[in-house]
Design an enzyme around this catalytic site. Structure first.
Site, PDB file in Angstrom:
ATOM      1  N   GLY A 141       2.390  -5.622   7.382  1.00 62.46           N
ATOM      2  CA  GLY A 141       1.597  -6.431   6.680  1.00 62.46           C
ATOM      3  C   GLY A 141       0.351  -6.841   7.752  1.00 62.46           C
ATOM      4  O   GLY A 141       0.116  -6.170   8.636  1.00 62.46           O
ATOM      5  N   SER A 142      -0.141  -7.843   7.300  1.00 62.78           N
ATOM      6  CA  SER A 142      -1.353  -8.192   8.030  1.00 62.78           C
ATOM      7  C   SER A 142      -1.130  -8.924   9.320  1.00 62.78           C
ATOM      8  O   SER A 142       0.067  -9.307   9.458  1.00 62.78           O
ATOM      9  CB  SER A 142      -2.028  -9.434   7.060  1.00 62.78           C
ATOM     10  OG  SER A 142      -1.613 -10.396   7.087  1.00 62.78           O
ATOM     11  N   GLU A 182       4.815  -4.137  12.169  1.00 57.74           N
ATOM     12  CA  GLU A 182       3.712  -3.293  11.930  1.00 57.74           C
ATOM     13  C   GLU A 182       2.456  -3.949  11.283  1.00 57.74           C
ATOM     14  O   GLU A 182       2.812  -4.478  10.032  1.00 57.74           O
ATOM     15  CB  GLU A 182       4.208  -2.125  11.346  1.00 57.74           C
ATOM     16  CG  GLU A 182       5.082  -1.169  12.018  1.00 57.74           C
ATOM     17  CD  GLU A 182       4.342  -0.494  13.245  1.00 57.74           C
ATOM     18  OE1 GLU A 182       3.075  -0.488  13.437  1.00 57.74           O
ATOM     19  OE2 GLU A 182       5.245  -0.342  14.283  1.00 57.74           O
ATOM     20  N   GLN A 232      -8.383  -7.874  -3.433  1.00 55.24           N
ATOM     21  CA  GLN A 232      -8.799  -6.861  -2.559  1.00 55.24           C
ATOM     22  C   GLN A 232     -10.023  -6.238  -2.722  1.00 55.24           C
ATOM     23  O   GLN A 232     -10.913  -6.127  -1.949  1.00 55.24           O
ATOM     24  CB  GLN A 232      -7.881  -5.601  -2.346  1.00 55.24           C
ATOM     25  CG  GLN A 232      -8.159  -4.545  -1.525  1.00 55.24           C
ATOM     26  CD  GLN A 232      -7.990  -5.443  -0.087  1.00 55.24           C
ATOM     27  OE1 GLN A 232      -7.085  -5.876   0.431  1.00 55.24           O
ATOM     28  NE2 GLN A 232      -8.868  -4.886   0.836  1.00 55.24           N
ATOM     29  N   CYS A 288      -3.220   1.432   6.943  1.00 53.54           N
ATOM     30  CA  CYS A 288      -3.372   0.696   8.294  1.00 53.54           C
ATOM     31  C   CYS A 288      -4.055   1.766   9.077  1.00 53.54           C
ATOM     32  O   CYS A 288      -4.517   1.649  10.314  1.00 53.54           O
ATOM     33  CB  CYS A 288      -2.190  -0.043   8.565  1.00 53.54           C
ATOM     34  SG  CYS A 288      -0.703   1.187   8.687  1.00 53.54           S
ATOM     35  N   GLY A 317       2.188 -11.428  10.100  1.00 48.93           N
ATOM     36  CA  GLY A 317       2.765 -10.958  11.048  1.00 48.93           C
ATOM     37  C   GLY A 317       3.051 -11.707  12.441  1.00 48.93           C
ATOM     38  O   GLY A 317       4.326 -12.114  12.597  1.00 48.93           O
ATOM     39  N   LYS A 343      12.611  -7.825   0.464  1.00 45.08           N
ATOM     40  CA  LYS A 343      11.756  -8.418  -0.326  1.00 45.08           C
ATOM     41  C   LYS A 343      10.370  -7.572  -0.259  1.00 45.08           C
ATOM     42  O   LYS A 343       9.679  -7.085   0.765  1.00 45.08           O
ATOM     43  CB  LYS A 343      11.281  -9.707   0.320  1.00 45.08           C
ATOM     44  CG  LYS A 343      10.180 -10.462  -0.746  1.00 45.08           C
ATOM     45  CD  LYS A 343       9.389 -11.396   0.091  1.00 45.08           C
ATOM     46  CE  LYS A 343       7.978 -10.812   0.027  1.00 45.08           C
ATOM     47  NZ  LYS A 343       7.323 -10.669  -1.134  1.00 45.08           N
ATOM     48  N   ASN A 367       0.905  -1.320   0.180  1.00 41.18           N
ATOM     49  CA  ASN A 367      -0.092  -0.020  -0.002  1.00 41.18           C
ATOM     50  C   ASN A 367       0.734   1.233  -0.001  1.00 41.18           C
ATOM     51  O   ASN A 367       0.442   2.238  -0.576  1.00 41.18           O
ATOM     52  CB  ASN A 367      -0.866   0.073   1.077  1.00 41.18           C
ATOM     53  CG  ASN A 367      -0.448  -0.186   2.497  1.00 41.18           C
ATOM     54  OD1 ASN A 367       0.813  -0.780   2.687  1.00 41.18           O
ATOM     55  ND2 ASN A 367      -0.833   0.565   3.400  1.00 41.18           N
ATOM     56  N   GLU A 387     -10.389  -5.547  10.055  1.00 44.00           N
ATOM     57  CA  GLU A 387     -10.010  -4.740   9.252  1.00 44.00           C
ATOM     58  C   GLU A 387     -10.239  -4.987   7.838  1.00 44.00           C
ATOM     59  O   GLU A 387     -10.054  -6.228   7.439  1.00 44.00           O
ATOM     60  CB  GLU A 387      -8.236  -4.827   9.332  1.00 44.00           C
ATOM     61  CG  GLU A 387      -7.598  -3.734   8.393  1.00 44.00           C
ATOM     62  CD  GLU A 387      -6.197  -3.643   8.712  1.00 44.00           C
ATOM     63  OE1 GLU A 387      -5.679  -2.509   8.671  1.00 44.00           O
ATOM     64  OE2 GLU A 387      -5.617  -4.761   8.750  1.00 44.00           O
TER      65      GLU A 387
END
Length: 476
Positions: A223-224, A245, A326, A279, A228, A170, A147, A378
């Site tokens: 990321g998600s 995060e 998405q 986020c 995570g 990456k 994002n 989310e």
């Protein structure tokens, strides 16, 4: 074909993946290499080999590299912004703004490379001195999301290099273009071969190879929540340093005494700009009942005036969702909201434009309860839920009633309530009379609870993750 960058050389991957413009599915931006586990290990080999030289480089050398990279990013803001808008779907002004932010991040950490703090303390024992210094942690694995395809890599890579670490990076599969452009800039900035490496490819392959290699001393991931947690589970047995995060379900409280225009702009910007794919997005609008009807009508009117179209077109306010997956997720949550009894007051429809793309009108749900799934999970799209409350105390309780704790906002003209909210909101960041999304590069970024794990990102607080503290005693 855009290759991986390993050990100071451009290396073709085992496969290639097209980079598709979500505003125009007929627009193929380019084909980008896909690394396998063996190539990822080669990148780690190169980072290990370069680690000593870069760790012992002077602060001035590191500063010069980062300053050169930042200067080129800023000079090419229009070009890089256009690339970012094409591959991610952010509007061109937002994309250019993100590129500027990335350039400023490199410039900031160029300065920090010359300001690495230390201490020398008097001791209780005669003839003995103690020095406290910060040293690089070693090889850092960086796994970035789609994002913010240049800003988030910048705020991880720049401090890693500033403090003397080497990097294996990456990027997200969906947005390799901005990552490759950043790598190409760094390839000419004066780094020793292997100090920075780019390996593009699947998270299950490249990401897993980074996580499982004991030579990777620290891992920074955005990321998600689910991914995570897998990162943490993989890294903890070998005691690698980890910074995560993850998600957010950020509240924006609007009290009866709020300036209506200010509240509407903060809510619409926070909830829907960048297609809600942040986020820090204000996905829960918690509104006191006295202002509730006027607020809802004003937000609806504001949404009706927004232009949803190709991210590159002048005047576009909101671009497309990033990809089909998405879009499907967003539409599924819109259906869930309706089934739960929330009222879809505006938007939530897929729309056609001159080019085939993933265009979705911003969805505003009203008359919601914080117990609904659309208020707890989310969504990561242009979907917001308005929750009515009776008082400030109830608003604060609802705001904190979430597993997440990244950003929280309040719109009020009361210094008393603003101060109390700043003190009691269970989040890493608090915004008063401004959107929950949008932060500066020189201050710490991060949250609490399921939103974050480990030291903060950005600003001087980045040193907590990218360095390790050493205490040295000397007897004269």
């Amino acid at each position: 074909m855009h290759a991986n960058y390993i050990g100071g050389a451009w290396v073709e991957g085992t496969d290639a993946r097209p980079n598709i413009n979500p505003s125009n599915l007929a627009d193929v931006i380019g084909h980008y290499a896909q690394a396998d586990a063996a190539q990822t290990r080669q990148a780690i080999d190169a980072a290990v080999a370069a680690s000593r030289e870069w760790a012992h480089a002077t602060g001035q050398r590191r500063a010069d590299v980062l300053d050169a990279a930042g200067s080129e990013i800023l000079a090419r803001r229009e070009e890089l912004g256009r690339l970012l808008a094409r591959e991610e779907g952010k509007t061109l002004p937002e994309a250019i703004g993100e590129v500027v932010r990335a350039g400023n991040i490199f410039k900031f950490f160029a300065g920090e490379a010359m300001r690495i703090p230390g201490e020398k303390l008097p001791m209780g024992r005669p003839g003995i001195d103690a020095e406290i210094t910060r040293e690089p942690v070693g090889v850092v694995g960086i796994i970035a999301p789609w994002n913010f395809p240049i800003a988030i890599p910048a705020w991880k890579i720049a401090p890693a290099l500033a403090y003397g670490n080497t990097v294996v990076f990456k990027p997200a599969d969906l947005v390799p273009g901005s990552a490759w452009a950043l790598a190409e800039i760094l390839s000419r900035a004066g780094l020793p071969a292997g100090a920075f490496n780019l390996v593009m490819g699947r998270g299950t392959v490249v990401g897993q190879a980074i996580l499982s290699d004991a030579r990777v001393n620290a891992i920074s991931f955005t990321g998600s929540v689910s991914t995570g947690r897998r990162v943490l589970e993989a890294a903890m047995p070998r005691m690698a340093k980890v910074q995560l995060e993850m998600g957010g379900k950020n509240p924006m409280v609007v009290l009866d005494d709020a300036d209506l225009k200010v509240a509407v702009e903060a809510a619409v910007n926070g909830a829907f700009f960048s297609t809600g794919q942040r986020c820090t997005a204000s996905s829960r609008l918690i509104v006191q009942k006295g202002i509730y009807p006027r607020f809802v009508e004003a937000v609806k009117a504001r949404l009706e005036g927004l232009k949803i179209d190709d991210a590159l077109l002048p005047g576009t306010d909101i671009g497309p969702v990033v990809d089909q997956s998405q879009l499907d997720q967003d539409l599924n949550y819109i259906a869930i909201g309706r089934d739960e009894g929330a009222r879809l007051a505006a938007g939530g429809e897929r729309v056609k434009r001159a080019t085939e793309g993933f265009f979705l009108t911003p969805a505003l749900f009203t008359d919601c309860s914080n117990a609904m799934r659309i208020c707890r999970e989310e969504i990561f799209g242009p979907v917001a839920a308005v929750i009515p409350v009776d008082s400030f105390e109830e608003a604060l309780a609802v705001a904190n009633d979430t597993e997440f704790g990244l950003s929280a906002g309040i719109c009020t003209t009361s210094l008393k309530y603003a101060a109390q909210f700043k003190r009691e909101a269970q989040s890493g960041m608090v915004m008063v009379n401004c959107a929950t999304a949008g932060v500066d590069y020189h201050v710490p970024f991060g949250g609490r609870k399921a939103s974050s794990y480990g030291p903060r990102e950005q600003g001087r607080y980045a040193a907590e993750f990218y360095t390790t503290v050493k205490t040295a005693y000397t007897q004269a």
